[in-house]
Design a protein around this motif. Structure first.
Motif, PDB file in Angstrom:
ATOM      1  N   PRO A  69     -12.744  -8.577 -10.986  1.00 48.50           N
ATOM      2  CA  PRO A  69     -12.732  -8.061  -9.616  1.00 48.50           C
ATOM      3  C   PRO A  69     -11.488  -7.219  -9.309  1.00 48.50           C
ATOM      4  O   PRO A  69     -11.578  -6.196  -8.640  1.00 48.50           O
ATOM      5  N   ASN A  70     -10.336  -7.638  -9.817  1.00 52.12           N
ATOM      6  CA  ASN A  70      -9.103  -6.902  -9.575  1.00 52.12           C
ATOM      7  C   ASN A  70      -9.119  -5.505 -10.170  1.00 52.12           C
ATOM      8  O   ASN A  70      -8.755  -4.520  -9.533  1.00 52.12           O
ATOM      9  N   ASN A 115       0.842  -1.194   0.000  1.00 54.99           N
ATOM     10  CA  ASN A 115       0.000   0.000   0.000  1.00 54.99           C
ATOM     11  C   ASN A 115       0.881   1.249   0.000  1.00 54.99           C
ATOM     12  O   ASN A 115       0.885   2.004   0.964  1.00 54.99           O
ATOM     13  N   ARG A 163     -11.971   1.500  -8.213  1.00 57.98           N
ATOM     14  CA  ARG A 163     -12.600   2.077  -7.018  1.00 57.98           C
ATOM     15  C   ARG A 163     -11.550   2.726  -6.116  1.00 57.98           C
ATOM     16  O   ARG A 163     -11.791   3.762  -5.510  1.00 57.98           O
ATOM     17  N   PHE A 164     -10.385   2.115  -6.022  1.00 54.93           N
ATOM     18  CA  PHE A 164      -9.302   2.661  -5.192  1.00 54.93           C
ATOM     19  C   PHE A 164      -8.932   4.069  -5.663  1.00 54.93           C
ATOM     20  O   PHE A 164      -8.831   5.009  -4.871  1.00 54.93           O
ATOM     21  N   ARG A 212      -1.211 -10.292  -4.757  1.00 57.68           N
ATOM     22  CA  ARG A 212      -1.677  -9.018  -5.335  1.00 57.68           C
ATOM     23  C   ARG A 212      -2.460  -8.231  -4.296  1.00 57.68           C
ATOM     24  O   ARG A 212      -3.426  -8.751  -3.740  1.00 57.68           O
ATOM     25  N   TYR A 229     -14.389  -6.597  -3.164  1.00 61.85           N
ATOM     26  CA  TYR A 229     -13.516  -7.494  -3.918  1.00 61.85           C
ATOM     27  C   TYR A 229     -13.756  -8.950  -3.493  1.00 61.85           C
ATOM     28  O   TYR A 229     -13.912  -9.839  -4.331  1.00 61.85           O
ATOM     29  N   ALA A 233     -11.536  -3.305  -8.291  1.00 66.27           N
ATOM     30  CA  ALA A 233     -10.960  -2.850  -7.019  1.00 66.27           C
ATOM     31  C   ALA A 233      -9.997  -1.694  -7.266  1.00 66.27           C
ATOM     32  O   ALA A 233      -9.991  -0.701  -6.537  1.00 66.27           O
ATOM     33  N   ILE A 251     -13.468  -1.430  -0.277  1.00 60.68           N
ATOM     34  CA  ILE A 251     -13.078  -1.964  -1.582  1.00 60.68           C
ATOM     35  C   ILE A 251     -12.673  -3.431  -1.431  1.00 60.68           C
ATOM     36  O   ILE A 251     -13.008  -4.272  -2.272  1.00 60.68           O
ATOM     37  N   HIS A 267     -11.630   6.656  -5.022  1.00 57.65           N
ATOM     38  CA  HIS A 267     -11.604   7.009  -3.613  1.00 57.65           C
ATOM     39  C   HIS A 267     -10.436   7.949  -3.322  1.00 57.65           C
ATOM     40  O   HIS A 267     -10.575   8.936  -2.609  1.00 57.65           O
ATOM     41  N   VAL A 277      -5.005  -5.560  -2.438  1.00 56.83           N
ATOM     42  CA  VAL A 277      -6.233  -4.780  -2.576  1.00 56.83           C
ATOM     43  C   VAL A 277      -6.305  -3.922  -1.318  1.00 56.83           C
ATOM     44  O   VAL A 277      -6.159  -4.440  -0.203  1.00 56.83           O
ATOM     45  N   CYS A 278      -6.502  -2.618  -1.480  1.00 57.80           N
ATOM     46  CA  CYS A 278      -6.469  -1.695  -0.327  1.00 57.80           C
ATOM     47  C   CYS A 278      -7.810  -0.993  -0.146  1.00 57.80           C
ATOM     48  O   CYS A 278      -8.607  -0.923  -1.075  1.00 57.80           O
ATOM     49  N   GLU A 279      -8.006  -0.456   1.058  1.00 57.15           N
ATOM     50  CA  GLU A 279      -9.231   0.248   1.443  1.00 57.15           C
ATOM     51  C   GLU A 279     -10.310  -0.769   1.828  1.00 57.15           C
ATOM     52  O   GLU A 279     -10.772  -1.554   0.998  1.00 57.15           O
TER      53      GLU A 279
END
Lengths: 225, 229
Positions: B89-90, A51, B96-97, A65, A76, B93, A72, B100, A67-69
């Motif tokens: 999905p990746n 991150n 959306r990141f 891989r 996901y 995400a 979200i 945001h 995924v942040c937040e």
């Protein structure tokens, strides 16, 4: 990249309500994962690499891989693992119901945590202002719930996942704001109890007294009375 | 027959523009209800009692959707047509990141960079440029954030393609400047603004400039925002 692990890992911090959203979601979906507690005072290489923009937890790693937040991440998880073993989706099927769920999750993100922080950090006039805002937020949530079992209606879903971790913070808010959530927002408290009956929530929320202890510790560190 | 769509909006709002573009890209006819934000209507307060802001999407008699990002996803999911959000999905995400990121991190320093002065301004300009570097990297040589056509992230970041240029002229501050070729291209070479659907609902630059110049309150607002930090 060397050491890219298969499967799911969650970079998290024990008391974080944002991290708990992810833990609840993973649990609801029956997904095994490796929990990696992070030292936020001394951030790991893995966290900073995963991150780089925000350098915050939670971070979900899926086959390495990131995924942040938190919200979200929850979406996901819902989208990457649809209907696994008959487990229901977190977001409802109907687009309007989904919009409502996202709205309330967003509302909590925009309002609740910051207001809560001001409530325990500040004193005097500023704290009174935070108290007033907190009551408004909680009453709004109480109103949104109405007579529903959960924020989405009959089924526990995305909005409930987003908001449930903060129920562990009610005690801390109550003690700093000198009010009773049960008195002000009985429906919200009843909803919190219902959520707490679910295994995913029960095993992932920090007990309220421990949250309070944590905040008292933080106050000492910041030199707040 | 699909229920009628109405959009409560106000002139020049980048958030309202997001909702309009999404509707146009899906080919949905809609009625635009112009809101006077200085004198908010019963209709707005009824359908957005929490935030009391525009845009608000009204779909049929009983559906009101608020918050521009929620509106875009609602439009994408409830109306057929080419998808606005990516499909995996990746990628979803990631989109959306960055949306945001734009709303939580970029707006405030960008706005403050325009309306503050001296060292304070230098700080906000630096912060804004750091954010823009990250966004520039996301474009990665593509015409649009989504690849070949306007998608979710292009819509979300549309303020950079159109509004920021106007702000920069009015405030005499260079933010996008020469340093972000990809972002600049979406603005100047008009990849975003020349898309037909987009162009039809882009507010006129001169009108935006006129609206902003009339507001000396912006400098005062910026001062107040800084003091709050």
């Amino acid at each position: 990249m060397a050491g890219e692990k298969k499967g799911l890992q969650l970079l998290d911090f024990w008391v974080s309500p944002f991290g708990q959203r992810c833990r609840i979601a993973l649990s609801e979906k029956g997904l095994p994962y490796e929990y990696l507690e992070q030292d936020l005072g001394n951030k790991s290489e893995l966290l900073l690499r995963s991150n780089p923009v925000h350098k915050k937890i939670p971070v979900l790693l899926h086959d390495g891989r990131p995924v942040c937040e938190s919200l979200i991440i929850v979406q996901y998880i819902d989208e990457a693992f649809p209907g696994k073993d008959g487990k229901p989706a977190l977001l409802p099927a109907d687009p309007y119901a989904r919009a409502q769920a996202r709205f309330w999750a967003d509302y909590v993100d925009k309002k609740l945590y910051d207001c809560g922080t001001r409530l325990w950090k500040l004193k005097g006039e500023a704290q009174q202002q935070a108290r007033k805002e907190m009551l408004e937020i909680l009453r709004t949530l109480d109103g949104a719930l109405g007579d529903g079992k959960f924020f989405g209606g009959e089924a526990f879903g995305f909005a409930d996942v987003a908001i449930a971790p903060f129920t562990a913070w009610f005690l801390t808010y109550e003690r700093h704001g000198e009010f009773s959530v049960e008195e002000e927002c009985p429906r919200l408290v009843a909803w919190a109890k219902r959520c707490g009956e679910r295994e995913s929530v029960a095993k992932n929320l920090t007990p309220p007294e421990k949250v309070y202890e944590f905040i008292c510790g933080m106050k000492k560190r910041f030199g707040i009375e | 027959m699909s229920p009628p769509v109405k959009l409560i909006g106000a002139f020049g709002s980048p958030a309202v523009h997001r909702a309009e573009v999404a509707l146009r890209l899906k080919g949905v006819p809609y009625e635009f209800i112009h809101e006077d934000l200085a004198n908010k209507s019963e209709l707005l307060l009824k359908h957005n009692p929490i935030h009391k802001k525009v845009p608000v999407l009204l779909h049929g008699d009983d559906r009101a959707v608020c918050e521009s990002l929620v509106i875009i996803e609602y439009i994408d999911e409830s109306i057929d047509g080419p998808p606005l959000l990516p499909t995996t999905p990746n990628d979803r995400a990631a989109a959306r990141f960055w949306a945001h990121f734009m709303d939580q991190k970029c707006w405030k320093p960008l706005w403050l960079a325009l309306w503050t002065e001296g060292d304070l301004q230098k700080g906000f300009v630096k912060e804004t440029k750091e954010n823009l570097v990250l966004l520039e990297a996301q474009l990665d040589g593509n015409k649009f954030f989504g690849g070949d056509s306007v998608g979710y992230l292009d819509i979300v970041l549309s303020a950079l393609a159109h509004w920021v240029g106007v702000f920069e002229e009015v405030a005499s501050v260079s933010l996008l400047g020469d340093e972000y070729p990809a972002l600049r291209r979406t603005r100047r070479a008009n990849d975003y603004t020349s898309d037909e659907a987009v162009n039809l609902c882009l507010p006129n630059r001169e009108r935006i400039a006129g609206y902003i110049t009339a507001k000396d309150s912006f400098k005062l607002m910026a001062k107040a925002m800084v003091q709050q930090q």
